[in-house]
Write a protein that holds these residues in place. Structure first.
Motif, PDB file in Angstrom:
ATOM      1  N   UNK A 125       0.806  -1.226   0.000  1.00  0.00           N
ATOM      2  CA  UNK A 125       0.000   0.000   0.000  1.00  0.00           C
ATOM      3  C   UNK A 125       0.835   1.271   0.000  1.00  0.00           C
ATOM      4  N   UNK A 126       2.127   1.193   0.370  1.00  0.00           N
ATOM      5  CA  UNK A 126       2.960   2.387   0.375  1.00  0.00           C
ATOM      6  C   UNK A 126       2.402   3.497   1.243  1.00  0.00           C
ATOM      7  N   UNK A 127       1.497   3.135   2.168  1.00  0.00           N
ATOM      8  CA  UNK A 127       0.784   4.069   3.042  1.00  0.00           C
ATOM      9  C   UNK A 127      -0.061   5.072   2.263  1.00  0.00           C
ATOM     10  N   UNK A 128      -0.443   4.677   1.051  1.00  0.00           N
ATOM     11  CA  UNK A 128      -1.417   5.475   0.314  1.00  0.00           C
ATOM     12  C   UNK A 128      -2.814   5.185   0.825  1.00  0.00           C
ATOM     13  N   UNK A 129      -3.808   5.534   0.058  1.00  0.00           N
ATOM     14  CA  UNK A 129      -5.194   5.353   0.459  1.00  0.00           C
ATOM     15  C   UNK A 129      -5.498   3.877   0.723  1.00  0.00           C
ATOM     16  N   UNK A 130      -5.934   3.575   1.945  1.00  0.00           N
ATOM     17  CA  UNK A 130      -6.315   2.197   2.277  1.00  0.00           C
ATOM     18  C   UNK A 130      -7.543   1.783   1.472  1.00  0.00           C
ATOM     19  N   UNK A 131      -8.434   2.708   1.216  1.00  0.00           N
ATOM     20  CA  UNK A 131      -9.641   2.392   0.446  1.00  0.00           C
ATOM     21  C   UNK A 131      -9.266   2.011  -0.986  1.00  0.00           C
ATOM     22  N   UNK A 132      -8.341   2.742  -1.581  1.00  0.00           N
ATOM     23  CA  UNK A 132      -7.918   2.423  -2.948  1.00  0.00           C
ATOM     24  C   UNK A 132      -7.195   1.079  -2.986  1.00  0.00           C
ATOM     25  N   UNK A 133      -6.367   0.814  -1.981  1.00  0.00           N
ATOM     26  CA  UNK A 133      -5.651  -0.463  -1.954  1.00  0.00           C
ATOM     27  C   UNK A 133      -6.638  -1.617  -1.787  1.00  0.00           C
ATOM     28  N   UNK A 134      -7.643  -1.415  -0.961  1.00  0.00           N
ATOM     29  CA  UNK A 134      -8.675  -2.443  -0.801  1.00  0.00           C
ATOM     30  C   UNK A 134      -9.414  -2.678  -2.117  1.00  0.00           C
ATOM     31  N   UNK A 135      -9.636  -1.617  -2.873  1.00  0.00           N
ATOM     32  CA  UNK A 135     -10.312  -1.748  -4.163  1.00  0.00           C
ATOM     33  C   UNK A 135      -9.439  -2.548  -5.141  1.00  0.00           C
ATOM     34  N   UNK A 136      -8.124  -2.353  -5.089  1.00  0.00           N
ATOM     35  CA  UNK A 136      -7.220  -3.135  -5.938  1.00  0.00           C
ATOM     36  C   UNK A 136      -7.315  -4.621  -5.584  1.00  0.00           C
ATOM     37  N   UNK A 137      -7.312  -4.909  -4.290  1.00  0.00           N
ATOM     38  CA  UNK A 137      -7.386  -6.304  -3.842  1.00  0.00           C
ATOM     39  C   UNK A 137      -8.684  -6.945  -4.301  1.00  0.00           C
ATOM     40  N   UNK A 138      -9.791  -6.236  -4.115  1.00  0.00           N
ATOM     41  CA  UNK A 138     -11.091  -6.768  -4.532  1.00  0.00           C
ATOM     42  C   UNK A 138     -11.127  -7.019  -6.035  1.00  0.00           C
ATOM     43  N   UNK A 139     -10.546  -6.108  -6.803  1.00  0.00           N
ATOM     44  CA  UNK A 139     -10.532  -6.266  -8.263  1.00  0.00           C
ATOM     45  C   UNK A 139      -9.695  -7.470  -8.673  1.00  0.00           C
ATOM     46  N   UNK A 140      -8.555  -7.675  -8.011  1.00  0.00           N
ATOM     47  CA  UNK A 140      -7.702  -8.819  -8.317  1.00  0.00           C
ATOM     48  C   UNK A 140      -8.420 -10.124  -8.000  1.00  0.00           C
TER      49      UNK A 140
END
Length: 269
Positions: A125-140
């Motif tokens: 996550x690089x300490x970026x947006x947790x919501x965006x990182x969660x969205x990446x995980x869900x998409x994968x």
């Protein structure tokens, strides 16, 4: 290579391989996961008895003359996965942050990994947006349900937030579908134990020569121990030491694989 539909089994890996990789996180001992940076290093580690091998983003970047952690090595990472995905070992790939801020683009990259035989992916996550990182995980997980997603948070690696912040992020990533979580930089046994108590998925930590050893990490409940860039850096250090020894008239020490052995590791199979 013929592409498969999203979520379908890869041509080089049966579904059982993905299940086997997941099962390695629930053994009597933590999964010790070495990280390779090239065809020969991956095959040498597999020949040494490691059932699963990961890639290292630093090693991949350095070998290509590119900076690590800047999404610059997408093509190099995919080429390495293509070369290794059909190997006689289980392969998981360090994909930095997915090489994009767009969850759909990250999912497409992950699907390509799945198609060539990769069984896992590490996303930071690089300490970026947790919501965006969660969205990446869900998409994968939607694009490649069988791919083991190891969701990394950099709270300890970058020295910001500590365990409380880590748990908040990891909860979001677990809810998004992460199969395991990774907290590099955590070495305090009390913090590790707290993370294990809270989590219902395997905890991955980064091995540190100054931190707890494998036996202690096992006692704490850690499921996976990554070596990260350590092997690449040690290999570079060994090369420098050998050159310095020879310059000083001394025979270099340490393990030196035979030419033919390395050639065999480097031959596509």
């Amino acid at each position: 290579m013929t592409d498969s539909s999203p979520g379908g089994p890869p041509p080089h890996r049966p579904r059982s391989s993905s299940a086997a990789f997941a099962a390695l996180h629930h053994g009597d001992r933590p999964l010790l996961l070495p990280n390779a940076w090239a065809h020969a290093s991956a095959h040498a580690l597999a020949a040494a008895g490691f059932p699963a091998v990961a890639t290292t983003s630093l090693g991949t970047a350095a070998a290509a003359g590119l900076p690590d952690g800047t999404s610059a090595t997408r093509d190099e990472t995919l080429r390495l996965a293509l070369a290794l995905g059909g190997g006689p070992f289980l392969l998981t790939v360090d994909a930095e942050d997915g090489f994009s801020e767009d969850p759909d683009e990250v999912a497409e990259f992950a699907r390509k990994l799945w198609v060539v035989g990769v069984v896992g992916v590490n996303l930071e996550d690089g300490l970026g947006s947790a919501r965006r990182h969660a969205a990446k995980i869900a998409a994968v997980k939607s694009a490649a349900p069988g791919l083991f997603v190891n969701a990394r948070t950099d709270t300890h690696w970058l020295g910001e937030g500590g365990t409380t912040a880590a748990l908040a992020r990891l909860d979001a990533y677990r809810e998004a579908g992460a199969d395991g979580v990774f907290v590099p930089g955590v070495t305090d046994p009390r913090e590790i134990a707290e993370l294990v108590r809270h989590l219902d998925v395997p905890l991955n930590v980064l091995y540190s020569p100054d931190g707890p050893g494998i036996d202690r990490l096992a006692d704490l409940g850690v499921s996976r121990i990554s070596l990260g860039s350590l092997l690449y850096r040690r290999a570079l250090g060994a090369a420098l030491d050998a050159a310095a020894d020879i310059l000083r008239g001394r025979a270099p020490t340490g393990t030196t694989p035979a030419y033919e052995t390395v050639r065999a590791y480097s031959t596509p199979r």
